[in-house]
Motif scaffolding. Structure first.
Motif: not given
Ligand code: GLC
Length: 459
Positions: A90, A93, A98, A202, A206-208
Motif C-alpha cells: 500500500s 499512490y 483506484q 483524495d 493519500h499522495r505519498k
C-alpha cells in the motif's frame, strides 16, 4: 576492464538483487524487480524492460523472467499496463483498486489502465543479442513473442486509428516523462475548478511521494489533481479506448514515445525474421518505416526541433518546448543530415543541453527549466541511454557524432559513479564532498541497470 568499473558493476548488481522480489500472480511465482524499495514497490513496464537489459549481463534467467513477469499483467485486448501491482502493498499512490481494471486482465490481476513507452520489444531483442543459452533463449522468445505482437497490434489499432504512423498517448504518465513542460499547454486547459473536490481531497490525503521528499523535486499538486482526474474520466468511459482517444482532454503524439515505437517495431521485425516468421516481420518493418517518416516530418524549421503534436479532441497543433525529447528521433533513425547538424549543435551549447551533467530534461535557458523538479530540468539515465543509442546510429556520418556519444556515455557513468544510483540528478551542479546531486529516490533499479549497460558499451 578497470577495477573501478568492476566495483561499480558489483554495486549495481547488488541493488538489482536487493530490489528483486518473488510474488505469486495468477497462481504462478514470479521474480521481478521493483524500481525502489522506498516507494515504487510494484512493477513498471518501461523500468522493467530497461532493468532486464542490465540483468542479462549477469543473470540471463532473471532477464527472461523480468519480461515474462510483465506479460502476466497484459490485458485481453493486448494493452501492456504501465504498472502491474504487487499484492499486499500500500506504499504507492494511486493504489491498485483506484483503476478498476480487473475485468480486463487475466484472473483479476491488478494493473493500471494506461501504458508507457513501448520498450518491451527493444528489451527482448537486446536480451536475445546478449544471452548465450540458445535453448533457453528460444523458449523465452516462443513465450514472449505472442505478447509483444498483441501489444503492438493494440497500440496500432487503438492509438493510431488514423494510420498516420504516430501513436496517441492519453495521459502524461504514458509519456514516462510525467510533468515535462511539453504537456503544460494541454494540461492547463483542464480547469482545476471543474475537477470534483473529492478527487482533490483524495490526492491531498493519500499522495505519498511528496511526503518522502522535499516537494520541489516532485510534480506539483495541481499536476496530480489532473493526473487522477484523467484516470477517473477513463473509468467513466469503462476503459473503452476507442472513446478514450477521441474524448480525453489530454491527447498527444509524443516524439519520445513514438521514437521508441519505431525502434520497437524494428526490434520485433528483427526477432521475427531470426525466428523464421518473415511475413509478420515485414508487417512490423512497414510500421517502423511509416513512423520514421512521420517523425522526420514533426521537425519545425521555426523552432529547430522535432515537436510533439497536441491532438486533443480534433486539434492538430505542434508543441515546441525545448526538452531532451527532441533528440529521441535519432534513435529511430528519422534524422536528416541538416537536422543532425542542428541537434548536435544544440547538444553542445552550454546554455541549452551541455550542462554540468548532460542531458537535462529541459533546456537550461528555457523559461520552463526547473533544476530540482522531476522531468523539468534534472538529468535522467534512461533518456541519456536513448540519446547515446541514437547518436551511435549516426556515428559514421560525422566524427563529432561519435565523440558526443562517447562523451555522454562517460559523463553518465561518472554521474552515477560519483553520486550513486539515484532516480534522477541535478543537471547543473558540481559534485563536492558531502554533497550529492542525486535526486528523488536512491538505490534505483533502472539507474543500476543502465549503468551496467553503459559500462558494457565501453568495453
Ligand atoms: C515515474 C517516472 C516514470 C517511471 C516511474 C517508475 O513515474 O516518471 O518514467 O517509469 O516513475 O520509476
Amino acid at each position: 576492464m578497470m577495477q573501478t568499473y568492476l566495483e561499480l558493476l558489483n554495486q549495481a548488481k547488488a541493488i538489482l538483487q536487493r530490489n528483486t522480489i518473488t510474488v505469486t500472480v495468477d497462481g504462478k511465482p514470479y521474480e521481478r524487480t521493483i524500481p525502489s524499495k522506498d516507494y515504487y514497490v510494484h512493477e513498471w513496464l518501461w523500468d522493467s524492460a530497461g532493468i532486464a537489459m542490465g540483468l542479462v549481463h549477469f543473470n540471463e534467467e532473471a532477464a527472461f523472467n523480468e519480461l515474462l513477469s510483465l506479460t502476466a499483467g497484459q490485458w485481453n485486448n493486448g494493452l501492456m499496463p504501465h504498472i502491474i501491482y504487487n499484492p499486499g502493498e500500500s506504499r504507492y499512490y494511486p493504489p491498485a483498486d483506484q483503476w478498476q481494471t480487473t475485468s480486463f486482465t487475466r484472473n483479476g490481476i491488478k494493473t493500471s489502465g494506461i501504458t508507457d513507452p513501448p520498450l518491451l520489444a527493444i528489451s527482448a531483442e537486446y536480451i536475445c543479442n546478449h544471452a548465450s543459452d540458445e535453448k533457453k533463449k528460444r523458449d523465452f522468445i516462443n513465450n514472449i513473442l505472442p505478447s509483444i505482437m498483441a501489444y503492438h497490434n493494440y497500440l496500432k489499432r487503438y492509438r493510431d486509428p488514423e494510420d498516420c504512423g504516430l501513436l496517441t498517448i492519453v495521459h502524461p504518465w504514458e509519456s514516462g516523462t510525467d510533468d515535462s513542460p511539453r504537456w503544460d499547454s494541454i494540461l492547463k486547459r483542464i480547469d482545476l475548478n471543474t475537477i470534483p473536490t473529492n478527487i482533490k481531497a483524495d490526492v491531498d490525503l493519500h499522495r505519498k511521494d511528496s511526503r518522502h521528499h522535499i516537494s520541489q523535486e516532485r510534480p506539483t499538486e495541481d499536476d496530480y489533481y489532473r493526473y487522477i482526474y484523467l484516470i477517473e474520466l477513463f473509468k467513466d468511459l469503462a476503459w473503452d479506448y476507442t472513446k478514450i482517444v477521441q474524448e480525453t482532454p489530454f491527447a498527444a503524439k509524443d516524439i519520445l514515445f513514438n521514437a521508441i515505437w519505431e525502434r520497437a517495431n524494428e526490434a520485433l521485425a528483427a526477432l521475427l525474421h531470426t525466428y523464421g516468421k518473415q511475413e509478420e516481420a515485414n508487417n512490423y518493418q512497414r510500421w517502423a518505416e511509416q513512423t520514421r517518416k512521420a517523425l522526420t516530418n514533426t521537425w519545425s524549421e521555426e523552432h529547430n526541433q522535432y515537436c510533439d503534436i497536441d491532438v486533443t479532441q480534433g486539434r492538430h497543433q505542434a508543441i515546441a518546448v525545448p526538452t531532451n525529447a527532441m533528440f529521441m528521433p535519432l534513435s529511430a533513425g528519422a534524422v536528416t543530415d541538416k537536422q543532425l547538424d542542428i541537434l548536435l549543435h544544440r547538444l553542445s551549447l552550454a546554455d541549452e543541453f551541455d550542462t554540468e551533467y548532460p542531458v537535462p530534461s529541459t533546456a537550461l535557458n528555457s523559461q520552463y527549466f526547473d533544476k530540482e523538479r522531476y522531468w523539468r530540468g534534472p538529468t535522467w539515465p534512461i533518456t541519456n541511454l536513448f540519446i547515446i543509442d541514437g547518436l551511435q546510429r549516426y556515428k559514421t556520418r560525422h566524427k563529432n557524432v561519435a565523440q558526443r556519444a562517447n562523451f555522454l556515455t562517460i559523463k553518465t557513468i561518472q554521474m552515477i559513479r560519483d553520486n550513486g544510483c539515484w532516480e534522477y540528478f541535478d543537471s547543473t551542479d558540481h559534485v563536492t564532498e558531502g554533497n550529492t546531486i542525486g535526486r528523488g529516490f536512491s538505490s534505483f533499479s533502472w539507474t543500476a541497470a543502465i549503468l551496467i549497460q553503459l559500462i558494457h558499451m565501453t568495453e
